[in-house]
Design an enzyme around this catalytic site. Sequence first.
Site, mmCIF file in Angstrom:
data_model
loop_
_atom_site.group_PDB
_atom_site.id
_atom_site.type_symbol
_atom_site.label_atom_id
_atom_site.label_comp_id
_atom_site.label_asym_id
_atom_site.label_seq_id
_atom_site.Cartn_x
_atom_site.Cartn_y
_atom_site.Cartn_z
ATOM 1 N N GLY A 199 43.780 41.278 11.113
ATOM 2 C CA GLY A 199 44.583 41.300 12.202
ATOM 3 C C GLY A 199 45.607 42.300 12.273
ATOM 4 N N ASP A 200 46.294 42.895 11.160
ATOM 5 C CA ASP A 200 47.085 44.014 11.275
ATOM 6 C C ASP A 200 46.176 45.385 11.696
ATOM 7 O OD1 ASP A 200 49.449 42.989 10.237
ATOM 8 O OD2 ASP A 200 48.519 42.448 8.333
ATOM 9 N N SER A 201 45.396 45.644 11.338
ATOM 10 C CA SER A 201 44.232 46.706 11.430
ATOM 11 C C SER A 201 44.106 46.656 12.945
ATOM 12 C CB SER A 201 43.082 46.868 10.655
ATOM 13 O OG SER A 201 43.430 46.924 9.291
#
Length: 394
Positions: A167-169
């Site tokens: 999700g961060d990426s």
Amino acid sequence: MLPPLKGIKVIDLTSAIAGPYCTLLLGDLGAEVIKVEESKAGDMLRKQGPFIGGEGAYFLYGNRNKKSLTLNLQEEKGRDILLKLVKNADILVENYRPQVKFRLKIDYETLRKINPRLIYCSVSGFGQTGPCADRAGFDQIAQGMSGLMSITGFPGSGPCRVGVAIGDSAAAMFATYGILAALLSRKESGAGQYVETSLLESLVALLGFQSGIYFGTGKTPPQLGNDHGTVAPYGTYRTQDGFINIAAGHQKMWEKLCQILKLDELPNDPRFKTIPDRVQNREALRTLVEKVLVQKPVAEWVEILNQEGIPSGPILTIDQVFHDEQVLHQEMLLEVDHATAGKIKMIGFPVKMSETPCRVTLPPPALGQHTLEILKRLNYTDEEIKELKKSGII
């Protein structure tokens, strides 16, 4: 040729993973990135292990090609320094909870009055408005809320997170995509704009064919382990010495696979004639295929199948990935010299450009390493800098 973002100035007010990865991507493309960090502790990931030469490995991963400026934005003098940077900046990226930027008086509407050309990007957990907007945004929470965890794992295993902070990426990449589009738009309009994305939106956008299954049938997709939702054989299979991925993506590949495995009777077996038949009888098919696959090791099958046009590959551990011939050939492992940690390894550039390649021009910075340089550029005198340090502004 000059790097694509040469001359573009970025103010990075982010910490953790998603925001810093976005600004790393901009730095890799040649932008000057000034990472503004809290004056005592800096980015939260500086103190999260494991450590390489005293530096947090997580921090090193997401912060090459940046300069570090320590700044206390809670104080008026610290905010004044930021506003001076904003006047000549092209991009500002932040990942505060939505209300924090307003409390600090550094929200988009405030800063655009100082610099109408500013592209202001917010990266959050769940969006800037709505019932969940003010919640702390962490990758695993977003994975669960996006539906991704419900379709990851084996049947009956319970929900399972993806093994990286996807999700961060994803949010970082969507943020970068939005920023670059805004830069193109500014060439025509002369005006900046507000760009925002979140971990939740980014993961929902990645649901792909699983959302298609729901939209097309009204049914909730189940956990399938390593198997494809709508194609078989397409998944992970046992061999003599481990597991192999095989993707017989269409009917001709399926028939070819049967020839290679000497399972010539299977294409005419009513259980396996069509793709839907094979999906419905997936486990019976797996048993028959694995009876042959266990006769040879992974490496041998990978060679045989790929020579015959059947997509297949080994399942590598992380240490094996960074010794893999193809990965090394594509320069996905880099080594750079760091000021305190010495020579460090990092992931290479996933995008290759013939005329304007990405480069590491700066290793991840030490906390406040470039504060003096940046303040002098803003015409602060030695005495003023000394006073700022004494009062805890920097």
